[in-house]
Design a protein around this motif. Sequence first.
Motif, PDB file in Angstrom:
ATOM      1  N   LYS A   2       0.728  -1.195  -0.093  1.00 34.12           N
ATOM      2  CA  LYS A   2       0.018   0.032   0.124  1.00 34.12           C
ATOM      3  C   LYS A   2       0.895   1.425   0.002  1.00 34.12           C
ATOM      4  CE  LYS A   2      -1.004   0.124   5.072  1.00 34.12           C
ATOM      5  NZ  LYS A   2      -2.083   0.182   6.060  1.00 34.12           N
ATOM      6  N   ILE A   3       0.468   2.390  -0.688  1.00 36.21           N
ATOM      7  CA  ILE A   3       1.256   3.295  -0.740  1.00 36.21           C
ATOM      8  C   ILE A   3       0.437   4.638  -0.478  1.00 36.21           C
ATOM      9  CG2 ILE A   3       2.523   4.899  -2.597  1.00 36.21           C
ATOM     10  CD1 ILE A   3       2.844   2.465  -4.159  1.00 36.21           C
ATOM     11  N   PRO A   4       0.601   5.671   0.238  1.00 38.07           N
ATOM     12  CA  PRO A   4      -0.068   6.732   0.520  1.00 38.07           C
ATOM     13  C   PRO A   4      -0.411   7.327  -0.765  1.00 38.07           C
ATOM     14  CG  PRO A   4       1.791   6.747   2.215  1.00 38.07           C
ATOM     15  CD  PRO A   4       2.040   5.421   1.113  1.00 38.07           C
ATOM     16  N   ALA A   5      -1.705   7.862  -0.979  1.00 40.77           N
ATOM     17  CA  ALA A   5      -2.085   8.581  -1.979  1.00 40.77           C
ATOM     18  C   ALA A   5      -3.224   9.414  -1.819  1.00 40.77           C
ATOM     19  CB  ALA A   5      -2.350   7.631  -3.099  1.00 40.77           C
ATOM     20  N   THR A   6      -3.590  10.507  -2.646  1.00 41.70           N
ATOM     21  CA  THR A   6      -4.877  11.253  -2.494  1.00 41.70           C
ATOM     22  C   THR A   6      -5.489  11.304  -4.067  1.00 41.70           C
ATOM     23  OG1 THR A   6      -4.110  12.447  -0.817  1.00 41.70           O
ATOM     24  CG2 THR A   6      -5.841  13.440  -1.909  1.00 41.70           C
ATOM     25  N   TYR A   7      -6.892  10.875  -3.854  1.00 42.50           N
ATOM     26  CA  TYR A   7      -7.683  10.993  -5.365  1.00 42.50           C
ATOM     27  C   TYR A   7      -8.158  12.177  -5.265  1.00 42.50           C
ATOM     28  CZ  TYR A   7     -10.512   8.864  -9.217  1.00 42.50           C
ATOM     29  OH  TYR A   7     -11.037   8.454 -10.193  1.00 42.50           O
ATOM     30  N   MET A   8      -7.950  13.174  -6.141  1.00 40.72           N
ATOM     31  CA  MET A   8      -8.607  14.422  -6.288  1.00 40.72           C
ATOM     32  C   MET A   8      -9.325  14.924  -7.651  1.00 40.72           C
ATOM     33  SD  MET A   8      -5.614  16.881  -4.535  1.00 40.72           S
ATOM     34  CE  MET A   8      -6.819  18.203  -3.984  1.00 40.72           C
ATOM     35  N   ARG A   9     -10.036  15.724  -7.745  1.00 43.68           N
ATOM     36  CA  ARG A   9     -10.679  16.435  -8.584  1.00 43.68           C
ATOM     37  C   ARG A   9      -9.916  17.739  -8.891  1.00 43.68           C
ATOM     38  NH1 ARG A   9     -13.462  20.570  -9.815  1.00 43.68           N
ATOM     39  NH2 ARG A   9     -14.568  20.659  -7.743  1.00 43.68           N
ATOM     40  N   GLY A  10      -9.419  18.181 -10.042  1.00 41.67           N
ATOM     41  CA  GLY A  10      -8.737  19.488 -10.475  1.00 41.67           C
ATOM     42  C   GLY A  10      -9.566  19.786 -11.604  1.00 41.67           C
ATOM     43  N   GLY A  11     -10.371  20.855 -11.675  1.00 41.57           N
ATOM     44  CA  GLY A  11     -10.941  21.475 -12.808  1.00 41.57           C
ATOM     45  C   GLY A  11     -11.988  20.240 -13.203  1.00 41.57           C
ATOM     46  N   THR A  12     -11.753  19.999 -14.510  1.00 40.41           N
ATOM     47  CA  THR A  12     -12.887  18.971 -15.185  1.00 40.41           C
ATOM     48  C   THR A  12     -12.074  17.450 -15.064  1.00 40.41           C
ATOM     49  OG1 THR A  12     -12.018  19.602 -17.423  1.00 40.41           O
ATOM     50  CG2 THR A  12     -14.326  20.588 -16.363  1.00 40.41           C
ATOM     51  N   SER A  13     -10.907  17.309 -14.345  1.00 41.24           N
ATOM     52  CA  SER A  13     -10.216  16.002 -14.542  1.00 41.24           C
ATOM     53  C   SER A  13     -10.082  15.606 -12.884  1.00 41.24           C
ATOM     54  CB  SER A  13      -8.780  16.244 -14.894  1.00 41.24           C
ATOM     55  OG  SER A  13      -8.770  16.864 -16.551  1.00 41.24           O
ATOM     56  N   LYS A  14      -9.614  14.239 -13.012  1.00 45.01           N
ATOM     57  CA  LYS A  14      -9.433  13.560 -11.827  1.00 45.01           C
ATOM     58  C   LYS A  14      -8.138  12.944 -11.945  1.00 45.01           C
ATOM     59  CE  LYS A  14     -13.358  11.129 -11.556  1.00 45.01           C
ATOM     60  NZ  LYS A  14     -14.291  10.393 -10.698  1.00 45.01           N
ATOM     61  N   ARG A  45     -10.882  19.483  -5.295  1.00 47.13           N
ATOM     62  CA  ARG A  45     -11.558  18.878  -4.048  1.00 47.13           C
ATOM     63  C   ARG A  45     -11.029  17.701  -3.781  1.00 47.13           C
ATOM     64  NH1 ARG A  45     -16.072  15.919  -2.398  1.00 47.13           N
ATOM     65  NH2 ARG A  45     -16.704  15.427  -4.420  1.00 47.13           N
ATOM     66  N   VAL A  46     -10.480  17.262  -2.735  1.00 44.38           N
ATOM     67  CA  VAL A  46     -10.337  15.880  -2.269  1.00 44.38           C
ATOM     68  C   VAL A  46     -11.391  14.921  -2.610  1.00 44.38           C
ATOM     69  CG1 VAL A  46      -9.255  14.421  -0.466  1.00 44.38           C
ATOM     70  CG2 VAL A  46      -8.407  16.854  -0.952  1.00 44.38           C
ATOM     71  N   LEU A  47     -11.235  13.767  -3.115  1.00 43.36           N
ATOM     72  CA  LEU A  47     -12.400  12.920  -3.156  1.00 43.36           C
ATOM     73  C   LEU A  47     -12.112  11.691  -2.386  1.00 43.36           C
ATOM     74  CD1 LEU A  47     -12.465  12.961  -6.981  1.00 43.36           C
ATOM     75  CD2 LEU A  47     -13.962  14.100  -5.570  1.00 43.36           C
ATOM     76  N   MET A  48     -11.029  11.395  -2.033  1.00 42.95           N
ATOM     77  CA  MET A  48     -10.529  10.165  -1.136  1.00 42.95           C
ATOM     78  C   MET A  48      -9.022  10.414  -0.518  1.00 42.95           C
ATOM     79  SD  MET A  48     -11.074   6.060  -1.819  1.00 42.95           S
ATOM     80  CE  MET A  48     -12.946   6.369  -1.836  1.00 42.95           C
ATOM     81  N   GLU A  49      -8.751   9.902   0.366  1.00 42.98           N
ATOM     82  CA  GLU A  49      -7.322   9.793   0.709  1.00 42.98           C
ATOM     83  C   GLU A  49      -7.098   8.606   1.892  1.00 42.98           C
ATOM     84  OE1 GLU A  49      -6.393  13.463   2.710  1.00 42.98           O
ATOM     85  OE2 GLU A  49      -8.144  13.446   3.904  1.00 42.98           O
ATOM     86  N   GLY A  50      -5.637   8.073   1.440  1.00 35.05           N
ATOM     87  CA  GLY A  50      -5.417   6.997   2.303  1.00 35.05           C
ATOM     88  C   GLY A  50      -4.153   6.360   1.674  1.00 35.05           C
ATOM     89  N   TRP A  51      -4.519   5.197   0.994  1.00 34.69           N
ATOM     90  CA  TRP A  51      -3.723   4.293   0.304  1.00 34.69           C
ATOM     91  C   TRP A  51      -4.190   3.714  -0.904  1.00 34.69           C
ATOM     92  CZ3 TRP A  51      -4.848   3.973   5.561  1.00 34.69           C
ATOM     93  CH2 TRP A  51      -3.449   4.618   6.396  1.00 34.69           C
ATOM     94  N   VAL A  52      -3.281   3.767  -1.717  1.00 32.62           N
ATOM     95  CA  VAL A  52      -3.646   2.879  -2.802  1.00 32.62           C
ATOM     96  C   VAL A  52      -2.978   1.437  -2.960  1.00 32.62           C
ATOM     97  CG1 VAL A  52      -4.305   4.855  -4.709  1.00 32.62           C
ATOM     98  CG2 VAL A  52      -1.906   3.742  -4.592  1.00 32.62           C
ATOM     99  N   ARG A  53      -3.393   0.301  -3.577  1.00 39.56           N
ATOM    100  CA  ARG A  53      -2.657  -1.008  -3.385  1.00 39.56           C
ATOM    101  C   ARG A  53      -2.563  -1.353  -4.593  1.00 39.56           C
ATOM    102  NH1 ARG A  53      -3.670  -4.073   2.150  1.00 39.56           N
ATOM    103  NH2 ARG A  53      -4.469  -2.575   3.407  1.00 39.56           N
ATOM    104  N   VAL A  54      -1.469  -2.016  -4.755  1.00 33.43           N
ATOM    105  CA  VAL A  54      -0.688  -2.647  -6.088  1.00 33.43           C
ATOM    106  C   VAL A  54      -0.237  -3.933  -5.627  1.00 33.43           C
ATOM    107  CG1 VAL A  54      -0.591  -0.727  -7.580  1.00 33.43           C
ATOM    108  CG2 VAL A  54       1.238  -1.324  -6.265  1.00 33.43           C
ATOM    109  N   PRO A  55      -0.288  -5.028  -6.648  1.00 35.27           N
ATOM    110  CA  PRO A  55       0.814  -6.121  -6.260  1.00 35.27           C
ATOM    111  C   PRO A  55       2.261  -5.833  -5.857  1.00 35.27           C
ATOM    112  CG  PRO A  55      -1.271  -6.515  -7.728  1.00 35.27           C
ATOM    113  CD  PRO A  55      -1.027  -4.994  -7.809  1.00 35.27           C
ATOM    114  N   GLY A  56       2.778  -6.298  -5.278  1.00 36.11           N
ATOM    115  CA  GLY A  56       4.133  -5.918  -4.932  1.00 36.11           C
ATOM    116  C   GLY A  56       5.027  -6.215  -6.071  1.00 36.11           C
ATOM    117  N   ASP A  57       4.839  -7.046  -7.077  1.00 37.99           N
ATOM    118  CA  ASP A  57       5.571  -7.207  -8.115  1.00 37.99           C
ATOM    119  C   ASP A  57       5.152  -6.623  -9.413  1.00 37.99           C
ATOM    120  OD1 ASP A  57       3.526  -8.707  -8.902  1.00 37.99           O
ATOM    121  OD2 ASP A  57       4.247 -10.591  -9.049  1.00 37.99           O
TER     122      ASP A  57
END
Length: 392
Positions: free
Chosen positions: A8-20, A378-390
């Motif tokens: 797991k990697i700390p990350a924030t999911y954000m909207r900026g303008g008309t993009s995410k 606007r922040v939509l979600m914050e915490g961690w994203v997860r990816v397979p370690g390999d």
Amino acid sequence: MTHVPQIKIPATYMRGGTSKGVFFNLTDLPKSAQVAGEARDNLLLRVIGSPDPYGKQTDGMGGATSSTSKTVILSKSEQPDHDVDYLFGQVAIDRAFVDWSGNCGNLTAAVGSFAISSGLVSAERIPDNGIATVRIWQANIKKTIIAKVPIMNGEVQETGDFELDGVTFPAAEVEVQFIDPSAGGGSMFPTGNIVDELEVPGIGIFKATMINAGIPTIFLNAADIGYTGSELQGDINGDPNALQRFETIRAYGAIKMGLIETIEEAVGRQHTPKVAFVAPPKSYTASSGKSISADDIDLNVRALSMGLLHHAMMGTAAVAIATAAAIPGTLVNLAAGGGERDAVRFGHPSGTLKVGAVASCIDGEWRVDKAIMSRSARVLMEGWVRVPGDAF
């Protein structure tokens, strides 16, 4: 068979303008991904869920559009008089490719907010209440951007009543200033002309304004390519022949702008240049059902991003529009009625947007000191994203 577990990697999911997009602090990334290269690209591809032959990015954070298949890496700035370094990666949906060739102007609106909330901006630069000025170094194009972020009780103020067409809900207004927005250095007009004839074998010869401002952009007259300038996404994105024609125009324009040397290189540079077409003001109904009156706009503009017509307008392309509109004789300026102007309001598929720029001609070279627009974030979600370690 043993499989490597997820990390797991700390990350924030954000909207900026008309993009995410998914935002990362550089120091939170795994060591191998803290530097440019294959490991970083593979990590971001897995975070977003690409490549996905189904085109849905179901197994990742991407939203299956160019506007929502984006990543941002921020760090304390290494540049004098700047607060934060901003690196943008546009992630392809259907193939294993991350394009680092340009900026995302929409997500720029979220950079200042993330930087403040993540402690990347010195505390003495943040007022208890008022506006924090965040000095951003855009690392992809080596340019300065200033974000004016509203602050309340020492924290970023995200809620408000500022409405942005293409975004459903109102939020706090963030003014973004693009300083000397000519992209990538060199002349703003790489051919030396404000209008060129662009010859595209098998398709035709078109008038074109090719400009490096915000992001390298090729502007065409809508009427010259069989459009009115009031089209919505469905009018173009459902036509594979039209999309292929635009991609061919983009490739030959990229050669003329000096961005690539061969047509084959265009596939490895999907993010830039952009192709846009302009037309005089014309009333239409936006994708939301909102009526746009010709009396309320100066011109219509439609732009393609990553091979498809954009649902609104890319922030960097809006900078190109503002810049070209301020320079008499460009196709954008002529579509808006010609003459000198420091701002335009243009119609796009989701509604309208006002952008401004101040241009001057010095020793025969056009220069724009800055382009300005208002967005929200606007922040939509914050915490961690997860990816397979390999995965990387």
